[in-house]
Scaffold this motif. Structure first.
Motif, short mmCIF file in Angstrom:
data_model
loop_
_atom_site.label_atom_id
_atom_site.label_comp_id
_atom_site.label_asym_id
_atom_site.label_seq_id
_atom_site.Cartn_x
_atom_site.Cartn_y
_atom_site.Cartn_z
N ALA A 82 0.81 -1.22 0.00
CA ALA A 82 0.00 0.00 0.00
C ALA A 82 0.84 1.27 0.00
N HIS A 85 2.18 1.56 -3.74
CA HIS A 85 0.92 2.26 -4.00
C HIS A 85 -0.12 1.39 -4.71
N GLU A 86 -0.23 0.15 -4.26
CA GLU A 86 -1.28 -0.72 -4.79
C GLU A 86 -2.64 -0.20 -4.31
N PRO A 87 -3.67 -0.28 -5.13
CA PRO A 87 -4.97 0.28 -4.75
C PRO A 87 -5.62 -0.46 -3.58
N THR A 102 -9.27 -0.35 -2.04
CA THR A 102 -10.63 0.18 -2.18
C THR A 102 -11.39 0.05 -0.86
#
Length: 292
Positions: A259, A263-265, A267
């Motif tokens: 994260a 910077h993986e999404p 939601t």
């Protein structure tokens, strides 16, 4: 009476093991240009190259030779090697393809799945908190399917393969290091033949053959073996409750790396799913501490 204080070196060894497993995706990212298949094959080969000298230093080489002649034991470790290869392969592929958070999901679920397997296959009784923890994690997986719109196959495959690997290793009398050696003995011929085939097909199995690439490839055995030895020392000397809590350092690290570093999404649906799984983890940890 107060419980005896856990040995500091054992605590540090366990923290080192789980901490390294938590940041290991960074290492796989650095050799992403090799491809996950080549990286996995190189990992098997260089793990063998690291484990064998350690066995000699510890005087366990002769015992390994005797074990390797036991057909039944060899078959058992062939099965555990297969499960470990699935786990390693999925982890490496996911880390290199921007799915590190999915990896963390699997390793958050894994201890809870171990408890479920213990109940269904080993006759172990579940406490009320353990049942609630498993139910909460199952709701988290279901939430991800419904709200996020996809089956979390990476997390489920990682959790399932590692849980079955742990079950398979329970059937072997070998310790952590000799057991890993047996598994790599089984896997090395396949890995070496695959690397030879890749090289003959024109694939760059050494990357750019730069000093950096070669150092990272040669280091695969070290980054595989050191956490395993740290975990083995911790498992022998620490209370199960403390070890159970510390093991969540690894998926926590993976989640933060995915994260915050890559910077993986994340939601709202994913957060709700993880929230339910983390609730299961907290219930699980609470049950472990309650039994101290």
């Amino acid at each position: 009476m107060n419980a005896p204080r856990p040995p500091t070196n054992a605590v540090l060894s366990a923290v080192l093991a789980f901490g390294l497993w938590g940041v290991l995706p960074v290492y796989w990212k650095q050799i992403g240009h090799l491809g996950s298949d080549v990286a996995l094959a190189q990992r098997v080969v260089w793990t063998m190259a690291t484990v064998l000298p350690l066995l000699m230093l510890r005087g366990e080489w002769a015992g390994l030779g005797k074990s390797a002649r036991d057909v039944k034991l060899l078959k058992a470790h062939a099965w555990s090697a297969f499960l470990l290869a699935i786990n390693w392969g999925v982890f490496v592929w996911a880390a290199q393809h921007g799915r590190i958070i999915d990896c963390s999901l699997g390793y958050f679920i894994n201890p809870l799945l171990n408890v479920l397997i213990g109940s269904r296959l080993l006759g172990e009784r579940l406490s009320r908190l353990q049942k609630l923890s498993i139910a909460s994690a199952a709701c988290g997986v279901a939430t991800q399917i419904v709200l996020v719109g996809r089956l979390p196959w990476i997390g489920l495959l990682l959790a399932g393969s590692f849980a079955l690997y742990g079950l398979a290793r329970r059937q072997s009398p070998l310790g952590s290091l000799p057991g890993l050696a047996m598994e790599t003995i089984v896997g090395v011929p396949v890995a070496a033949l695959y690397l030879i085939w890749c090289q003959q097909s024109g694939e760059a199995i050494w990357g750019a053959a730069s000093t950096r690439d070669l150092a990272l490839i040669f280091g695969l055995g070290i980054i595989t073996t050191i956490p395993l030895l740290g975990f083995a020392q911790g498992a022998r000397q620490l209370p199960f409750a403390l070890l159970g809590v510390l093991q969540f350092l690894a998926p926590t690290g993976q989640f933060l790396v995915g994260a915050l570093v890559y910077h993986e999404p994340v939601t709202a649906g994913s957060l709700l799913s993880f929230g339910l799984i983390w609730t299961g983890v907290l219930l699980f940890c609470g049950d472990l501490w309650h039994k101290r």
